[in-house]
Design a protein around this motif. Structure first.
Motif, PDB file in Angstrom:
ATOM      1  N   PRO A  10       0.794  -1.240   0.000  1.00 29.47           N
ATOM      2  CA  PRO A  10       0.000   0.000   0.000  1.00 29.47           C
ATOM      3  C   PRO A  10       0.823   1.286   0.000  1.00 29.47           C
ATOM      4  O   PRO A  10       0.224   2.370  -0.056  1.00 29.47           O
ATOM      5  CB  PRO A  10      -0.827  -0.121   1.289  1.00 29.47           C
ATOM      6  CG  PRO A  10      -0.019  -0.997   2.193  1.00 29.47           C
ATOM      7  CD  PRO A  10       0.697  -1.957   1.282  1.00 29.47           C
ATOM      8  N   GLU A  11       2.151   1.183   0.065  1.00 25.82           N
ATOM      9  CA  GLU A  11       2.964   2.401   0.152  1.00 25.82           C
ATOM     10  C   GLU A  11       3.983   2.406  -0.995  1.00 25.82           C
ATOM     11  O   GLU A  11       4.847   1.530  -1.073  1.00 25.82           O
ATOM     12  CB  GLU A  11       3.675   2.447   1.514  1.00 25.82           C
ATOM     13  CG  GLU A  11       4.682   3.584   1.671  1.00 25.82           C
ATOM     14  CD  GLU A  11       4.080   4.954   1.349  1.00 25.82           C
ATOM     15  OE1 GLU A  11       3.123   5.352   2.031  1.00 25.82           O
ATOM     16  OE2 GLU A  11       4.558   5.600   0.390  1.00 25.82           O
ATOM     17  N   SER A  12       3.890   3.449  -1.840  1.00 26.89           N
ATOM     18  CA  SER A  12       4.739   3.501  -3.035  1.00 26.89           C
ATOM     19  C   SER A  12       6.201   3.858  -2.707  1.00 26.89           C
ATOM     20  O   SER A  12       7.067   3.770  -3.567  1.00 26.89           O
ATOM     21  CB  SER A  12       4.177   4.514  -4.036  1.00 26.89           C
ATOM     22  OG  SER A  12       4.182   5.804  -3.451  1.00 26.89           O
TER      23      SER A  12
ATOM     24  N   VAL B  48      -5.532  -4.076   3.698  1.00 31.58           N
ATOM     25  CA  VAL B  48      -4.694  -3.236   4.565  1.00 31.58           C
ATOM     26  C   VAL B  48      -4.309  -1.978   3.792  1.00 31.58           C
ATOM     27  O   VAL B  48      -3.550  -2.042   2.828  1.00 31.58           O
ATOM     28  CB  VAL B  48      -3.431  -4.002   5.009  1.00 31.58           C
ATOM     29  CG1 VAL B  48      -2.444  -3.057   5.673  1.00 31.58           C
ATOM     30  CG2 VAL B  48      -3.806  -5.139   5.955  1.00 31.58           C
ATOM     31  N   ASP B  49      -4.868  -0.857   4.177  1.00 32.47           N
ATOM     32  CA  ASP B  49      -4.497   0.410   3.553  1.00 32.47           C
ATOM     33  C   ASP B  49      -4.962   1.581   4.431  1.00 32.47           C
ATOM     34  O   ASP B  49      -5.458   1.377   5.545  1.00 32.47           O
ATOM     35  CB  ASP B  49      -5.054   0.522   2.123  1.00 32.47           C
ATOM     36  CG  ASP B  49      -6.575   0.544   2.078  1.00 32.47           C
ATOM     37  OD1 ASP B  49      -7.208   0.803   3.121  1.00 32.47           O
ATOM     38  OD2 ASP B  49      -7.128   0.308   0.991  1.00 32.47           O
ATOM     39  N   ARG B  50      -4.786   2.772   3.915  1.00 33.59           N
ATOM     40  CA  ARG B  50      -5.090   3.977   4.689  1.00 33.59           C
ATOM     41  C   ARG B  50      -6.557   4.053   5.128  1.00 33.59           C
ATOM     42  O   ARG B  50      -6.875   4.648   6.147  1.00 33.59           O
ATOM     43  CB  ARG B  50      -4.736   5.218   3.867  1.00 33.59           C
ATOM     44  CG  ARG B  50      -3.238   5.421   3.677  1.00 33.59           C
ATOM     45  CD  ARG B  50      -2.950   6.483   2.619  1.00 33.59           C
ATOM     46  NE  ARG B  50      -1.552   6.916   2.605  1.00 33.59           N
ATOM     47  CZ  ARG B  50      -0.567   6.273   1.979  1.00 33.59           C
ATOM     48  NH1 ARG B  50      -0.800   5.151   1.330  1.00 33.59           N
ATOM     49  NH2 ARG B  50       0.674   6.758   2.020  1.00 33.59           N
ATOM     50  N   THR B  51      -7.454   3.442   4.343  1.00 32.15           N
ATOM     51  CA  THR B  51      -8.888   3.571   4.644  1.00 32.15           C
ATOM     52  C   THR B  51      -9.314   2.776   5.883  1.00 32.15           C
ATOM     53  O   THR B  51     -10.445   2.899   6.326  1.00 32.15           O
ATOM     54  CB  THR B  51      -9.759   3.119   3.446  1.00 32.15           C
ATOM     55  OG1 THR B  51      -9.624   1.700   3.270  1.00 32.15           O
ATOM     56  CG2 THR B  51      -9.351   3.839   2.167  1.00 32.15           C
ATOM     57  N   ASN B  52      -8.395   1.961   6.425  1.00 33.27           N
ATOM     58  CA  ASN B  52      -8.729   1.239   7.660  1.00 33.27           C
ATOM     59  C   ASN B  52      -8.838   2.187   8.850  1.00 33.27           C
ATOM     60  O   ASN B  52      -9.414   1.829   9.877  1.00 33.27           O
ATOM     61  CB  ASN B  52      -7.630   0.211   8.024  1.00 33.27           C
ATOM     62  CG  ASN B  52      -7.379  -0.864   6.970  1.00 33.27           C
ATOM     63  OD1 ASN B  52      -6.394  -1.571   7.055  1.00 33.27           O
ATOM     64  ND2 ASN B  52      -8.248  -0.995   5.982  1.00 33.27           N
ATOM     65  N   PHE B  53      -8.265   3.380   8.708  1.00 35.25           N
ATOM     66  CA  PHE B  53      -8.092   4.264   9.865  1.00 35.25           C
ATOM     67  C   PHE B  53      -8.886   5.568   9.739  1.00 35.25           C
ATOM     68  O   PHE B  53      -9.090   6.079   8.639  1.00 35.25           O
ATOM     69  CB  PHE B  53      -6.611   4.594  10.042  1.00 35.25           C
ATOM     70  CG  PHE B  53      -5.759   3.374  10.188  1.00 35.25           C
ATOM     71  CD1 PHE B  53      -5.615   2.767  11.425  1.00 35.25           C
ATOM     72  CD2 PHE B  53      -5.129   2.797   9.085  1.00 35.25           C
ATOM     73  CE1 PHE B  53      -4.852   1.608  11.579  1.00 35.25           C
ATOM     74  CE2 PHE B  53      -4.365   1.636   9.224  1.00 35.25           C
ATOM     75  CZ  PHE B  53      -4.222   1.054  10.469  1.00 35.25           C
ATOM     76  N   PHE B  62       2.846   5.392   4.676  1.00 30.78           N
ATOM     77  CA  PHE B  62       1.903   4.488   5.340  1.00 30.78           C
ATOM     78  C   PHE B  62       2.592   3.184   5.742  1.00 30.78           C
ATOM     79  O   PHE B  62       2.991   2.383   4.896  1.00 30.78           O
ATOM     80  CB  PHE B  62       0.718   4.186   4.433  1.00 30.78           C
ATOM     81  CG  PHE B  62      -0.250   3.212   5.039  1.00 30.78           C
ATOM     82  CD1 PHE B  62      -0.947   3.546   6.199  1.00 30.78           C
ATOM     83  CD2 PHE B  62      -0.465   1.972   4.468  1.00 30.78           C
ATOM     84  CE1 PHE B  62      -1.835   2.642   6.776  1.00 30.78           C
ATOM     85  CE2 PHE B  62      -1.351   1.064   5.036  1.00 30.78           C
ATOM     86  CZ  PHE B  62      -2.028   1.398   6.190  1.00 30.78           C
ATOM     87  N   LYS B  63       2.726   2.994   7.039  1.00 29.99           N
ATOM     88  CA  LYS B  63       3.355   1.782   7.565  1.00 29.99           C
ATOM     89  C   LYS B  63       2.358   1.126   8.522  1.00 29.99           C
ATOM     90  O   LYS B  63       2.159   1.587   9.649  1.00 29.99           O
ATOM     91  CB  LYS B  63       4.636   2.176   8.317  1.00 29.99           C
ATOM     92  CG  LYS B  63       5.555   1.030   8.638  1.00 29.99           C
ATOM     93  CD  LYS B  63       6.848   1.568   9.254  1.00 29.99           C
ATOM     94  CE  LYS B  63       7.612   0.497   9.996  1.00 29.99           C
ATOM     95  NZ  LYS B  63       8.298  -0.450   9.125  1.00 29.99           N
TER      96      LYS B  63
END
Lengths: 244, 244
Positions: A10-12, B48-53, B62-63
């Motif tokens: 998910p992170e480029s 699993v990505d930014r939209t989970n939060f 994004f880690k």
């Protein structure tokens, strides 16, 4: 070769992205053609369900194995299948999540490697499956250190952890699997150690035409109606567990 | 016990649904409390990505392992974690897709079994992980027949295929794993054979308090800073591969 890299991070700016970029540049520079499916970027957002299809044979009872061979897929899925048809080699680039691939990549496999395309229908399984003649490679990263993933380490041998992917996805669909390229704990390393990992991967890919496949048993090592392994042959788990 | 069944099949009239329904009725009748997370029904549609939060500590990089312990999850994810906290036992009910679980269930694990909740942070790993004291069971179905999934069959031993789930998801997070309940090729069976499978599963669950766990090595079987298996102890792959 024509190489399809399926990228699932998910992170480029991640180390996984750096590995993907290394593959693109190394393979291109050595005369290969490369396409990338960046699953987060293309917004791959499916699971196996009715929405995969533009129309269904049976609206009352959804059975994926019956619908898939009819090929009535939405365009986004057809596009991915066209890339698989195009390529001679697939690379799965992903961080190991739960001793396996991230769900976004799993969903790509669940849907794109469909019945009647990857296996079954006019194809069979293993050497007779839809992707016979193609090659496949795992490039992955772990959170933990290498000793954690050895035969006597707490997680056990990483190649046995990857068995469902290597054998279940690659070999089952007819592909030959290279030895997985695993980079252990890059997040706990230094810039220098990560650079070395990228160089190691680049060196591996530069010589891709000479890299070895995992020597799984072909059909001729099995016998009888139930296709049981012949006497004195190594089992899959022994083969994959062998050290290089 | 309080039992959470996580159900991952897209068809509510499927045999997998019948297995799920059997578990609900059997466990309820024998005095257990049951909740079901029907992932297709609740529209579980995440990776699993930014939209989970709801908010991120670091918007630029994004880690997941850094964001997860902060627990700033959207409500749908918090709801699932609350069910896991509530239960004493988890059942994963799914059809085997590609020698593993369907992506919808994988995404549930990737997200719900988060860092700082399932493992790490104030918890550790294995016996010290977040779900220590809980129990877990796989109930799954295959397309192929049983001989295909034996040590000398074409796919190899099914328990080794399920190792990444049993050990990587269950044991790693501190849970004890029951022997997986696998029903082979129900689609190729008869109404009668499928009824027998449901009865077999019901009988297994009626006696759940006496069912055995897979005897994986605890930490005391490992030694040294690198936690290497002591001499003469069985490796994980030997333990899980042992016949019942």
């Amino acid at each position: 070769m024509k190489v399809l890299i399926v990228f699932a991070h998910p992170e480029s700016k991640s180390f996984n992205a750096a590995l993907k970029n290394t593959a693109v540049s190394t393979l291109t520079e050595t005369g290969h053609e490369v396409k990338v499916s960046d699953l987060y970027e293309i917004g791959w957002n499916f699971h196996v369900d009715r929405t995969n299809f533009t129309e269904l044979k049976d609206n009352d009872y959804f059975k994926p194995q019956s619908e898939q061979p009819l090929g009535k897929y939405i365009q986004k899925i057809k596009d991915e299948q066209a890339k698989v048809t195009w390529c001679d080699m697939i690379i799965f680039q992903f961080p190991m999540y739960w001793y396996s691939m991230p769900s976004i990549l799993k969903s790509w496999v669940d849907i794109v490697f469909s019945a009647g395309f990857a296996y079954g229908g006019e194809y069979g399984y293993f050497e007779k499956a839809g992707f016979a003649g193609k090659k496949a490679l795992i490039c992955t990263t772990t959170g933990g250190p290498e000793f954690f993933y050895t035969e006597k380490g707490r997680s056990g041998n990483y190649k046995r952890i990857l068995y469902p992917i290597i054998y279940g996805m690659f070999v089952f669909t007819g592909m030959e699997s290279y030895e997985p390229q695993v980079f252990f704990g890059p997040a706990h390393g230094t810039d220098e150690s990560r650079k070395e990992m990228l160089k190691k991967y680049s060196d591996y890919l530069k010589d891709i035409d000479n890299q070895k496949f995992i020597p799984f048993n072909k059909s001729d090592k099995f016998e009888g109606q139930m296709m049981t392994l012949k006497e004195n042959e190594k089992t899959n788990i022994e083969i994959i567990g062998d050290e290089k």
